[in-house]
Enzyme design. Structure first.
Site, PDB file in Angstrom:
ATOM      1  N   THR A  21      -4.595 -37.541 -39.309  1.00 11.67           N
ATOM      2  CA  THR A  21      -5.072 -38.345 -40.437  1.00 11.67           C
ATOM      3  C   THR A  21      -5.625 -37.444 -41.528  1.00 11.67           C
ATOM      4  O   THR A  21      -6.267 -37.908 -42.460  1.00 11.67           O
ATOM      5  CB  THR A  21      -6.175 -39.323 -39.974  1.00 11.67           C
ATOM      6  OG1 THR A  21      -7.189 -38.543 -39.317  1.00 11.67           O
ATOM      7  CG2 THR A  21      -5.638 -40.346 -39.011  1.00 11.67           C
ATOM      8  N   GLY A 255     -15.855 -31.918 -42.062  1.00 11.47           N
ATOM      9  CA  GLY A 255     -14.846 -32.936 -41.757  1.00 11.47           C
ATOM     10  C   GLY A 255     -13.699 -32.849 -42.731  1.00 11.47           C
ATOM     11  O   GLY A 255     -13.598 -31.897 -43.508  1.00 11.47           O
ATOM     12  N   LYS A 256     -12.854 -33.884 -42.648  1.00 10.57           N
ATOM     13  CA  LYS A 256     -11.627 -33.841 -43.428  1.00 10.57           C
ATOM     14  C   LYS A 256     -11.878 -33.833 -44.937  1.00 10.57           C
ATOM     15  O   LYS A 256     -11.041 -33.413 -45.714  1.00 10.57           O
ATOM     16  CB  LYS A 256     -10.743 -35.015 -43.017  1.00 10.57           C
ATOM     17  CG  LYS A 256     -10.163 -34.737 -41.633  1.00 10.57           C
ATOM     18  CD  LYS A 256      -9.454 -35.870 -40.978  1.00 10.57           C
ATOM     19  CE  LYS A 256      -9.012 -35.395 -39.581  1.00 10.57           C
ATOM     20  NZ  LYS A 256      -8.643 -36.430 -38.669  1.00 10.57           N
ATOM     21  N   ARG A 257     -13.092 -34.301 -45.332  1.00  6.37           N
ATOM     22  CA  ARG A 257     -13.318 -34.308 -46.789  1.00  6.37           C
ATOM     23  C   ARG A 257     -13.736 -32.939 -47.314  1.00  6.37           C
ATOM     24  O   ARG A 257     -13.783 -32.728 -48.513  1.00  6.37           O
ATOM     25  CB  ARG A 257     -14.312 -35.415 -47.163  1.00  6.37           C
ATOM     26  CG  ARG A 257     -15.680 -35.140 -46.687  1.00  6.37           C
ATOM     27  CD  ARG A 257     -16.591 -36.334 -46.674  1.00  6.37           C
ATOM     28  NE  ARG A 257     -17.771 -35.975 -45.944  1.00  6.37           N
ATOM     29  CZ  ARG A 257     -18.747 -35.236 -46.430  1.00  6.37           C
ATOM     30  NH1 ARG A 257     -18.683 -34.784 -47.662  1.00  6.37           N
ATOM     31  NH2 ARG A 257     -19.790 -34.921 -45.691  1.00  6.37           N
TER      32      ARG A 257
END
Ligand code: GLU
Length: 472
Positions: A21, A255-257
């Site tokens: 994701t 995280g992904k951000r």
């Protein structure tokens, strides 16, 4: 040794289970690395499993990117989407398996269909929160028979959570226990017939014979549910090691951000895989100092040496490891990694130039910039360099330097010193006003490698040619 760590050699099976994701980042790679090292340390196997049941957020592009990043890092798995006997290794290709196991639980009375509507569940939650109670399902459908089910509602399957204290050993946190009464019967198959994360993970870990689960401690709260499912399905539970999260410089969990901490972005900035691995290895573990290869890391890796406190990803540490990596790497590999065109270039010469410039480079991008004056077709001149070269004093310095170089047969260190001395005498300039115009004329930039090496690389003819361009 903390509880539940030891292993029989060869029997160890770990897994890295990314959800596609987003891009892999420093935190997820740390999980992959520790699983890789633990498997290697025990002669075991690493499984790569793609957890893509969240159809809306998962994408094939992120899966491809994760696989490429792991390959770039050299973290090779033994079983995964491309090979292995316990597959399929993509959860989206295992949906029938999950349903079969869920039906088995229903048949044995350990799970049941639930027809509660979203509205009812939301109302229930609002009520519980207003009374200061922990929100949990009230188990209403435990007692509803299929024939009494409301029409037109697609059921979910819920696991009947047994009421008791759930205990499991964690290699990092020690023995942990949870009271299952706060959990409430949870969904294992959604109304869209797709397995929930907790259910899919347990079925997969069991069928893929995973012995050790090393993952971020944001998953601790899932573990009691998973431990109960292992038991209900009749599988032996694995050992757990929940590693504290990696924080970014602003102390929020990475995280992904945090795009700048993605492997993609670090790669783009010119960091080498070994530097990334060495930095990541030190997030919660303290191996021997210095740049270690994966085999060296594996030989000293052990779960009971992992830290219990969160670690912070520090870009400066990555830059230090990158300098070491660049210093130690074969110049031909560096040339290949930085994508510098070798066509037409004399390989030996390029290798020598790389040998000279790499000392000043913290990243491959720095190296490319430093190589630019020597490898490109024509030389790019920065605005700052242009401004300096327009000054009359600079033109005088450049003229004197050109005259000095013309008087030489070739350039070595002693000849370079003579040229500089001559320019100093002829113009009366010293320090920055002496060196900067020469550097700017020869490289088109105000920064770069030692001037003596600039002369060496360019050689007499090219140095004269460049100085001539800026003397008038
Ligand atoms: N797919 C999960 C994640 O990316 C990992 C699940 C697990 O390790 O159990 O966070």
């Amino acid at each position: 040794m903390r509880a539940g760590i030891d292993t029989r050699r060869g029997a160890v099976r770990t897994r890295f289970a990314p959800s596609p994701t987003g891009l892999l980042h420093v935190g997820s790679v740390r999980t992959a690395l520790f699983n890789y090292l633990f498997a290697r340390a025990h002669g075991g196997k690493l499984v790569l499993r793609i957890e893509d049941t969240d159809v809306e957020r998962s994408s094939a592009a992120f899966e491809k990117a994760a696989i490429e990043d792991l390959e770039w890092l050299g973290l090779r798995w033994d079983e995964g989407p491309d090979n292995g006997d316990s597959g399929p290794y993509r959860q989206s290709e295992r949906l029938d398996i999950y349903r079969r196991y869920a039906d088995g639980l229903v048949q044995r009375g350990l799970a049941y269909r639930c027809w509660c509507t979203k509205e009812r569940l939301e109302g229930l939650k609002r009520y519980q929160v207003s009374k200061g109670l922990p929100p949990r399902y009230d188990n209403r459908c435990r007692h509803i028979e299929a024939q009494d089910a409301p029409e037109g509602v697609a059921p979910v399957i819920r696991f009947k959570v047994p009421e008791r204290v759930v205990r499991f050993a964690d290699a990092v946190h020690g023995p942990l226990s949870f009271d299952s009464r706060v959990i409430g019967d949870f969904v294992i198959i959604g109304s869209d017939t797709i397995a929930s994360y907790n259910f899919a993970v347990v079925v997969d870990d069991a069928l893929m014979s995973i012995t050790h689960i090393i993952r971020g401690d944001d998953h601790i709260s899932n573990t009691p549910r998973q431990a109960l499912l292992f038991e209900a399905l009749g599988f032996a539970p694995p050992f757990y090691a929940h590693i504290p999260l990696v924080l970014s410089a602003d102390r929020t969990p990475l995280g992904k951000r945090h795009e700048s901490a993605s492997i993609r972005s670090l790669r783009g900035e010119g960091f080498l895989p070994e530097a990334v691995l060495n930095t990541v290895a030190r997030l919660g573990w303290q191996p021997a100092p210095g740049l270690l290869c994966l085999d060296e890391m594996a030989s000293s890796f052990s779960l009971d040496k992992l830290s219990r406190s969160p670690s912070v990803f520090d870009i400066e540490s990555l830059r230090r490891f990158n300098r070491l990596s660049i210093e130690g790497a074969d110049p031909v590999r560096l040339i290949g990694l930085s994508g510098i065109g070798m066509e037409g270039a004399d390989k030996e010469r390029l290798r020598e130039i790389v040998g000279l410039v790499r000392r000043n480079a913290a990243t491959l991008n720095d190296m490319k910039r430093l190589l630019n004056p020597f490898t490109g077709e024509g030389m790019a001149v920065t605005e700052e360099a242009r401004a300096i070269l327009r000054e009359p004093y600079a033109k005088a310095v450049v003229r004197a330097a050109r005259a000095g170089v013309e008087g030489l047969d070739s350039i070595d260190e002693a000849a370079y010193d003579r040229v500089i001395k001559g320019v100093k005498e002829a113009t009366g300039e010293k320090g920055r006003r002496l060196f900067m115009p020469i550097r700017c004329a020869l490289t088109g930039d105000t920064e770069g490698i030692e001037l003596v090496n600039v002369f060496r690389i360019l050689g007499r003819e090219r140095a004269i040619e460049r100085l001539k361009c800026f003397e008038e």
